[in-house]
Enzyme design. Structure first.
Site, PDB file in Angstrom:
ATOM      1  N   CYS A 167       0.704  -1.113   0.078  1.00  0.00           N
ATOM      2  CA  CYS A 167      -0.054  -0.115  -0.132  1.00  0.00           C
ATOM      3  C   CYS A 167       0.962   1.176   0.088  1.00  0.00           C
ATOM      4  CB  CYS A 167      -0.875  -0.012   1.119  1.00  0.00           C
ATOM      5  SG  CYS A 167      -2.581  -0.836   1.208  1.00  0.00           S
TER       6      CYS A 167
HETATM    7  N1  GLN Z   1      -1.429  -3.395   2.274  1.00  0.00           N
HETATM    8  C1  GLN Z   1      -2.239  -2.643   3.195  1.00  0.00           C
HETATM    9  O1  GLN Z   1      -1.326  -1.753   3.710  1.00  0.00           O
HETATM   10  C2  GLN Z   1      -3.661  -2.914   3.249  1.00  0.00           C
HETATM   11  C3  GLN Z   1      -4.332  -1.832   4.127  1.00  0.00           C
HETATM   12  C4  GLN Z   1      -5.662  -2.296   4.784  1.00  0.00           C
HETATM   13  N2  GLN Z   1      -5.354  -3.492   5.636  1.00  0.00           N
HETATM   14  C5  GLN Z   1      -6.519  -2.814   3.401  1.00  0.00           C
HETATM   15  O2  GLN Z   1      -6.511  -3.939   3.298  1.00  0.00           O
HETATM   16  O3  GLN Z   1      -7.251  -1.962   3.021  1.00  0.00           O
END
Ligand code: GLN
Length: 298
Positions: free
Chosen positions: A2
């Site tokens: 992300c």
């Molecule tokens: N890869 C991440 O940082 C994911 C952020 C969050 N857990 C989501 O699924 O949206």
């Protein structure tokens, strides 16, 4: 992964460049979450005209112009609608909560993804730069912007699951990581009457912060409370109409870098997203410390 980027402008002469700078930052974080993305802009006077409130929504079953016409007669004031596929934006001279409530009653299957006096939220599935260009982000103006590229861990790759999560007025939260105890916190919040839109862990963080802010807690304290309550991995960028804040968990394995000059404060998951900002060569650049809350105010 992300990717997070955020830009809080201190120098008004840079406001016309907000969208262009943010698009460039977002483009650098595409490989951290190439499937879906979202962005929040504060102060773009096309999307959020001065003196009006704005509501952003997904899954609007009718054209924005038709919804705006219905809302204009329901609310007895002119509401303007804009289709920015798949997001719809509505604005008018009416309270933001009233506009959001009217939208929910006219199109109950649509999902409100942002509301406030100065905030526009845009989300979608697809390549983040393609989405930004489709939305017209490079031409956006304003004093603050946040964008996110998502690699899903906790819920499906959908526009609704994209970040930002904006669940309180002019509020926005983006997350890199995953919370490990969000279900128990979600159940507690539900017992307190909080209603959720998705199965996403980040929404739990956003609802938790929004609840504290609604109860009069300031943003710094709300994020300290989040540190005490949430387990797991997180780098969070949280913004309100006049604040820009960063916090990381105790282990801080999710990357984050902050750069600050007299003209702006910027945060990104990786430095390459900050490398083209004007004056970055003279910026104070640092990694946020574990569990420390950093807040800048307008
Ligand atoms: N890869 C991440 O940082 C994911 C952020 C969050 N857990 C989501 O699924 O949206």
């Amino acid at each position: 992964m992300c990717g997070i980027v955020g830009l809080h402008l201190r120098e008004p002469s840079l406001y016309p460049q907000l969208g262009a700078l943010l698009t460039d930052m977002l483009a650098q974080m595409c490989d951290r979450g190439p499937d879906s993305a979202g962005m929040a802009i504060y102060g773009d006077r096309t999307w959020s005209p001065e003196g009006e409130s704005t509501v952003s929504l997904l899954d609007c079953p009718i054209p924005a112009a038709d919804l705006a016409a219905t809302l204009s007669s329901t609310l007895d004031t002119t509401i303007t609608g804009l289709d920015l596929d798949p997001t719809t934006i509505l604005h008018g001279v009416v309270g933001a909560e009233d506009l959001a409530a009217a939208v929910r009653s006219v199109v109950p299957t649509a999902r409100v993804i942002g509301f406030g006096n100065d905030l526009t939220v845009l989300k979608g599935v697809g390549n983040p730069v393609d989405l930004a260009n489709r939305f017209g982000l490079p031409a956006a103006t304003g004093w603050q912007g946040v964008a996110h590229t998502r690699m899903a861990t906790e819920s499906a790759v959908t526009a609704e699951g994209s970040h930002p999560f904006s669940v309180g007025p002019d509020e926005c939260l983006v997350h890199n990581g995953s919370f490990s105890n969000h279900m128990s916190i979600k159940h507690q919040l539900e017992r307190d009457g909080v209603v959720f839109d998705s199965a996403n862990d980040t929404e739990v963080g956003a609802r938790f912060v929004a609840k504290q802010l609604a109860e009069g807690v300031d943003l710094e304290k709300a994020l300290l409370m989040l540190n005490e309550t949430f387990d797991g991995f997180y780098t969070l960028l949280v913004s309100t109409v006049d604040s820009f804040a960063v916090v990381r968990d105790a282990i801080s394995c999710k990357p984050a870098v902050i750069a600050e000059t007299d003209q702006w404060v910027a945060m990104a998951s990786e430095y390459r997203a900050l490398a083209n900002l004007p004056g970055v060569e003279n910026a104070r650049i640092f990694e946020p410390e574990p569990e420390e809350v950093y807040v800048w105010h307008r």
